[in-house]
Design a protein around this motif. Structure first.
Motif, PDB file in Angstrom:
ATOM      1  N   ARG A   1       0.820  -1.211   0.000  1.00 37.27           N
ATOM      2  CA  ARG A   1       0.000   0.000   0.000  1.00 37.27           C
ATOM      3  C   ARG A   1       0.859   1.268   0.000  1.00 37.27           C
ATOM      4  NH1 ARG A   1      -4.021   0.187   4.680  1.00 37.27           N
ATOM      5  NH2 ARG A   1      -4.720   1.989   3.494  1.00 37.27           N
ATOM      6  N   GLY A   2       2.166   1.094  -0.131  1.00 34.75           N
ATOM      7  CA  GLY A   2       3.063   2.241  -0.208  1.00 34.75           C
ATOM      8  C   GLY A   2       3.674   2.670   1.110  1.00 34.75           C
ATOM      9  N   LEU A   3       3.386   1.947   2.188  1.00 34.13           N
ATOM     10  CA  LEU A   3       3.908   2.343   3.485  1.00 34.13           C
ATOM     11  C   LEU A   3       5.433   2.348   3.482  1.00 34.13           C
ATOM     12  CD1 LEU A   3       3.311   3.013   6.513  1.00 34.13           C
ATOM     13  CD2 LEU A   3       3.576   0.559   6.954  1.00 34.13           C
ATOM     14  N   GLN A   4       6.002   3.443   3.961  1.00 33.42           N
ATOM     15  CA  GLN A   4       7.432   3.563   4.207  1.00 33.42           C
ATOM     16  C   GLN A   4       7.619   3.444   5.717  1.00 33.42           C
ATOM     17  OE1 GLN A   4       9.708   4.219   1.417  1.00 33.42           O
ATOM     18  NE2 GLN A   4       7.789   3.431   0.609  1.00 33.42           N
ATOM     19  N   MET A   5       8.732   2.864   6.134  1.00 32.74           N
ATOM     20  CA  MET A   5       8.965   2.704   7.567  1.00 32.74           C
ATOM     21  C   MET A   5      10.413   3.010   7.891  1.00 32.74           C
ATOM     22  SD  MET A   5       8.208  -0.551  10.020  1.00 32.74           S
ATOM     23  CE  MET A   5       8.597  -0.507  11.761  1.00 32.74           C
ATOM     24  N   LEU A   6      10.606   3.582   9.065  1.00 26.61           N
ATOM     25  CA  LEU A   6      11.933   3.803   9.602  1.00 26.61           C
ATOM     26  C   LEU A   6      11.880   3.475  11.090  1.00 26.61           C
ATOM     27  CD1 LEU A   6      14.851   4.745   9.303  1.00 26.61           C
ATOM     28  CD2 LEU A   6      14.037   7.083   9.752  1.00 26.61           C
ATOM     29  N   ALA A   7      12.565   2.398  11.473  1.00 24.25           N
ATOM     30  CA  ALA A   7      12.662   2.002  12.874  1.00 24.25           C
ATOM     31  C   ALA A   7      13.968   2.563  13.416  1.00 24.25           C
ATOM     32  CB  ALA A   7      12.630   0.480  12.987  1.00 24.25           C
ATOM     33  N   LEU A   8      13.889   3.343  14.466  1.00 23.85           N
ATOM     34  CA  LEU A   8      15.045   4.059  14.995  1.00 23.85           C
ATOM     35  C   LEU A   8      15.478   3.471  16.334  1.00 23.85           C
ATOM     36  CD1 LEU A   8      13.744   7.602  14.114  1.00 23.85           C
ATOM     37  CD2 LEU A   8      15.703   6.446  13.066  1.00 23.85           C
TER      38      LEU A   8
ATOM     39  N   LYS B   1      25.099   1.271  21.096  1.00 20.29           N
ATOM     40  CA  LYS B   1      25.992   1.100  19.942  1.00 20.29           C
ATOM     41  C   LYS B   1      25.185   0.539  18.774  1.00 20.29           C
ATOM     42  CE  LYS B   1      28.400  -1.666  22.364  1.00 20.29           C
ATOM     43  NZ  LYS B   1      29.245  -2.655  22.951  1.00 20.29           N
ATOM     44  N   PRO B   2      25.529   0.919  17.547  1.00 19.90           N
ATOM     45  CA  PRO B   2      24.815   0.373  16.390  1.00 19.90           C
ATOM     46  C   PRO B   2      24.953  -1.149  16.300  1.00 19.90           C
ATOM     47  CG  PRO B   2      26.670   1.749  15.679  1.00 19.90           C
ATOM     48  CD  PRO B   2      26.565   1.875  17.158  1.00 19.90           C
ATOM     49  N   ALA B   3      26.072  -1.690  16.772  1.00 19.14           N
ATOM     50  CA  ALA B   3      26.268  -3.144  16.728  1.00 19.14           C
ATOM     51  C   ALA B   3      25.229  -3.867  17.589  1.00 19.14           C
ATOM     52  CB  ALA B   3      27.682  -3.505  17.184  1.00 19.14           C
ATOM     53  N   ASP B   4      24.841  -3.270  18.719  1.00 17.14           N
ATOM     54  CA  ASP B   4      23.816  -3.884  19.578  1.00 17.14           C
ATOM     55  C   ASP B   4      22.492  -4.000  18.821  1.00 17.14           C
ATOM     56  OD1 ASP B   4      25.696  -3.919  21.631  1.00 17.14           O
ATOM     57  OD2 ASP B   4      24.876  -2.125  22.607  1.00 17.14           O
ATOM     58  N   ALA B   5      22.134  -2.938  18.122  1.00 13.90           N
ATOM     59  CA  ALA B   5      20.886  -2.933  17.352  1.00 13.90           C
ATOM     60  C   ALA B   5      20.966  -3.926  16.199  1.00 13.90           C
ATOM     61  CB  ALA B   5      20.590  -1.529  16.833  1.00 13.90           C
TER      62      ALA B   5
ATOM     63  N   ALA C   1      15.749  -0.234   9.458  1.00 15.60           N
ATOM     64  CA  ALA C   1      16.132   0.271  10.772  1.00 15.60           C
ATOM     65  C   ALA C   1      17.431   1.056  10.688  1.00 15.60           C
ATOM     66  CB  ALA C   1      16.283  -0.882  11.759  1.00 15.60           C
ATOM     67  N   ALA C   2      17.526   2.052  11.549  1.00 15.90           N
ATOM     68  CA  ALA C   2      18.726   2.882  11.644  1.00 15.90           C
ATOM     69  C   ALA C   2      19.069   3.052  13.110  1.00 15.90           C
ATOM     70  CB  ALA C   2      18.481   4.249  11.007  1.00 15.90           C
ATOM     71  N   TRP C   3      20.348   3.284  13.364  1.00 16.02           N
ATOM     72  CA  TRP C   3      20.777   3.635  14.710  1.00 16.02           C
ATOM     73  C   TRP C   3      20.712   5.142  14.831  1.00 16.02           C
ATOM     74  CZ3 TRP C   3      25.667   5.716  16.663  1.00 16.02           C
ATOM     75  CH2 TRP C   3      25.742   5.694  18.057  1.00 16.02           C
TER      76      TRP C   3
END
Length: 186
Positions: free
Chosen positions: A108-115, A120-124, A137-139
């Motif tokens: 349906r065109g949904l964009q997502m950004l999980a922050l 630390k980015p390595a943990d995520a 996802a982004a740190w």
């Protein structure tokens, strides 16, 4: 449907979760979560949820799995922004629902950004891999959060419509029926 009144059925649960998140934000459960004092102090200074109808302006950010989120890619499409952490027990319950919602609504065109607000980015990255989540996802580094501060609470869910205006702003865990109900808003 008025987006401010949609979640009446779970208001008792939300009040309980709100009280629990207050304990987390206040540092009263810090030893359990391992949250450093500086993170608790940062949470105390966090802004409130943005107002419904306000414009959501997310700056560009590098994605954990490679690539980059550019706000231009969300222009004219609904955008779901989800703040989370690998050590947040409420996020652990909501994230599978968010991943399923992302997969179901992409068409349906949904964009997502999980922050992620992990230390630390390595943990995520490790957590995302372990759980098998596919959402982008982004740190959110402390420096990046200067441009786009995380509102008080965790998890935080923001949904903007195709016009970039906020349709939903939720603090605390959303239950499965609440997450699925977001599809009615766009």
């Amino acid at each position: 449907m008025n987006p401010r009144t949609r979640f009446k059925t779970s208001s008792g649960r939300r009040q309980w979760l709100g009280a629990a998140m207050t304990l987390v934000a206040g540092g009263l459960v810090r030893p359990v979560l391992g949250q450093p004092v500086s993170a608790a102090a940062e949470e105390a200074k966090a802004p409130p949820l943005p107002a419904l109808g306000s414009t959501l302006a997310v700056p560009p950010v590098d994605l954990i799995g490679g690539g980059r989120f550019d706000p231009a890619q969300a222009r004219g499409k609904p955008l779901l922004v989800y703040w989370w952490s690998s050590i947040c027990p409420f996020c652990a319950l909501q994230s599978p629902e968010m991943d399923a919602f992302w997969k179901a609504q992409q068409g349906r065109g949904l964009q997502m950004l999980a922050l992620s607000i992990d230390r630390k980015p390595a943990d995520a990255a490790e957590y995302l891999k372990k759980k098998g989540y596919g959402f982008p996802a982004a740190w959110a580094s402390p420096a990046w959060r200067q441009a786009f501060p995380k509102p008080k609470g965790l998890p935080v869910t923001l949904l903007a419509g195709a016009d970039g205006r906020l349709l939903l702003a939720e603090r605390g865990q959303m239950f499965a029926e609440d997450v699925q109900d977001m599809a009615r808003l766009f």
